[in-house]
Design an enzyme around this catalytic site. Structure first.
Site, PDB file in Angstrom:
ATOM      1  N   HIS A 189       0.813  -1.212   0.000  1.00  0.00           N
ATOM      2  CA  HIS A 189       0.000   0.000   0.000  1.00  0.00           C
ATOM      3  C   HIS A 189       0.854   1.273   0.000  1.00  0.00           C
ATOM      4  CE1 HIS A 189       0.434  -0.260   4.510  1.00  0.00           C
ATOM      5  NE2 HIS A 189       0.509   1.057   4.368  1.00  0.00           N
ATOM      6  N   ASP A 243       0.203  -7.746   1.453  1.00  0.00           N
ATOM      7  CA  ASP A 243       0.522  -6.316   1.536  1.00  0.00           C
ATOM      8  C   ASP A 243       2.025  -6.087   1.585  1.00  0.00           C
ATOM      9  OD1 ASP A 243       0.053  -3.610   1.528  1.00  0.00           O
ATOM     10  OD2 ASP A 243      -0.258  -3.468   3.679  1.00  0.00           O
ATOM     11  N   SER A 250       4.755   2.651   7.866  1.00  0.00           N
ATOM     12  CA  SER A 250       4.433   1.463   7.072  1.00  0.00           C
ATOM     13  C   SER A 250       5.624   1.059   6.213  1.00  0.00           C
ATOM     14  CB  SER A 250       3.227   1.739   6.177  1.00  0.00           C
ATOM     15  OG  SER A 250       2.061   1.901   6.929  1.00  0.00           O
TER      16      SER A 250
END
Length: 383
Positions: free
Chosen positions: A122, A152, A226
């Site tokens: 993402h 992911d 992230s």
């Protein structure tokens, strides 16, 4: 005698008065090396002795782990143009706004000297340009080698010399309560290190990914972290920070990381095959509840019950039936649906693997040859 005592008292008084005047106006005359000429008083300061060169860090400090791990954690800047920016009608109605770029921030981990960088899918999804910024301030563009939306994760490639590389740890040995560090670029402020503990292991059914087996931590993780590193106190990579639970958008003490054991498999498969190759046997699993056990006449107390089998699939060909309880895959126990999916996904397509089943109170052995898991269909992009 009284006269002598009076003389003595007067002499002491004069000496004390003289000492006070000198100490106030000329303290340096008293031999105080820290006294400042012209000052009206003195300050006593205690200083710690200088640490000898090569001395061990302060007890409880994580500085050694940070020195080892932090250089291999990078910041990732992405930009993407509007998908219709080249459409003349869009430009006619919206003008130069079609040229404006959407930007994003994230983190990544340098996994090898060849320049492979692991991050979250993402972070780079939909990006037209990707820039990687190293801890030593070097900047370079990166290209996407492959992505895996189901976990992911994404693998990037950069071309620089003398790259710092992360040392991988064994996430399977983590225990609840172990201390961990989160390293990344939260909110774009620059590389930041936070500490916490492992709050839980094997978190799933969160609705984040298809394959969920998260490490939960209370180390502060915020937007921009992230793709960054979750390490142990030795500076060894334990996971890739992926998501947070938050009502405000900021850290609330619940963060999730993908174990490095999973991340490594995904990365190696992407580099080797250009995509993640997972096993698939064509079953519909369910948690073994007392209601399902009674419905199918199952006596097993542990395992994953199969509620459906795809006709002509690998499981059907191996003789697996609805109502069977899978207790082991390749000799490894399976207690939950998440464990079963993870173990099946890790199988090599085309290679037979022993499955241990329980069918109406009897142990059954089956040899299953998994096929390759079909890639999920991606939703069509708006045009």
């Amino acid at each position: 005698m009284k006269r002598l005592w009076l003389v003595f008292a007067q002499a002491v008084t004069v000496l004390l008065a003289a000492w006070f005047v000198v100490a106030t106006l000329k303290p340096q005359w008293l031999g105080n090396p820290r006294a400042v000429p012209g000052s009206t008083g003195t300050i006593s300061i205690l200083e710690a002795p200088a640490a000898p060169t090569g001395a061990s860090p302060t007890p409880g400090s994580f500085s050694a782990a940070v020195r080892q791990a932090a250089p291999a954690v990078v910041s990732i800047n992405t930009s993407a143009r509007h998908p219709a920016s080249n459409d003349p009608w869009f430009r006619f109605f919206f003008g130069d706004r079609g040229e404006q770029q959407q930007t994003g921030l994230g983190s990544g981990v340098i996994m090898s000297p060849e320049g492979y960088v692991l991050t979250n899918n993402h972070v780079v999804e939909g990006a037209d340009e990707i820039e990687v910024v190293l801890a030593d301030a070097r900047r370079t563009s990166a290209k996407v080698i492959g992505t895996d939306p189901e976990s992911d994760l994404a693998v990037l490639k950069i071309s620089l010399d003398k790259l710092p590389v992360m040392t991988l740890g064994d996430s399977d040995r983590l225990q609840v309560g172990d201390q961990v560090l989160a390293i990344g670029n939260p909110f774009g402020v620059g590389q930041t290190v936070t500490s916490g503990i492992v709050s839980a292991l094997g978190r799933n059914q969160l609705g984040i990914n298809t394959f969920e087996n998260f490490i939960q931590t209370d180390a502060a993780i915020n937007p921009g972290n992230s793709g960054g590193a979750l390490t142990d106190i030795g500076g060894h990579l334990m996971g890739i920070n992926t998501a947070i639970y938050s009502r405000s958008g900021g850290n609330m003490g619940i963060g999730f990381a993908i174990p490095v054991s999973t991340a490594r498999q995904v990365m190696e498969s992407i580099v080797r095959n250009g995509q993640v190759v997972r096993g698939w046997i064509g079953v519909e699993p369910g948690e073994l509840t007392p209601e399902l056990a009674q419905t199918f006449g199952v006596k097993a107390e542990q395992g994953v019950i199969i509620t459906g089998v795809l006709g002509n699939g690998p499981a059907a060909s191996a003789g697996i039936r609805p109502g069977d309880v899978i207790t082991q895959v390749g000799g490894q126990p399976t207690r939950t649906v998440a464990e079963l999916l993870t173990r099946i996904a890790a199988l090599v397509p085309g290679e037979a693997v022993p499955f241990t089943l329980e069918r109406r109170g009897e142990a059954v052995q089956a040899s299953v040859t998994p096929a390759q898991r079909p890639r999920p269909r991606q939703p069509a992009l708006p045009r």
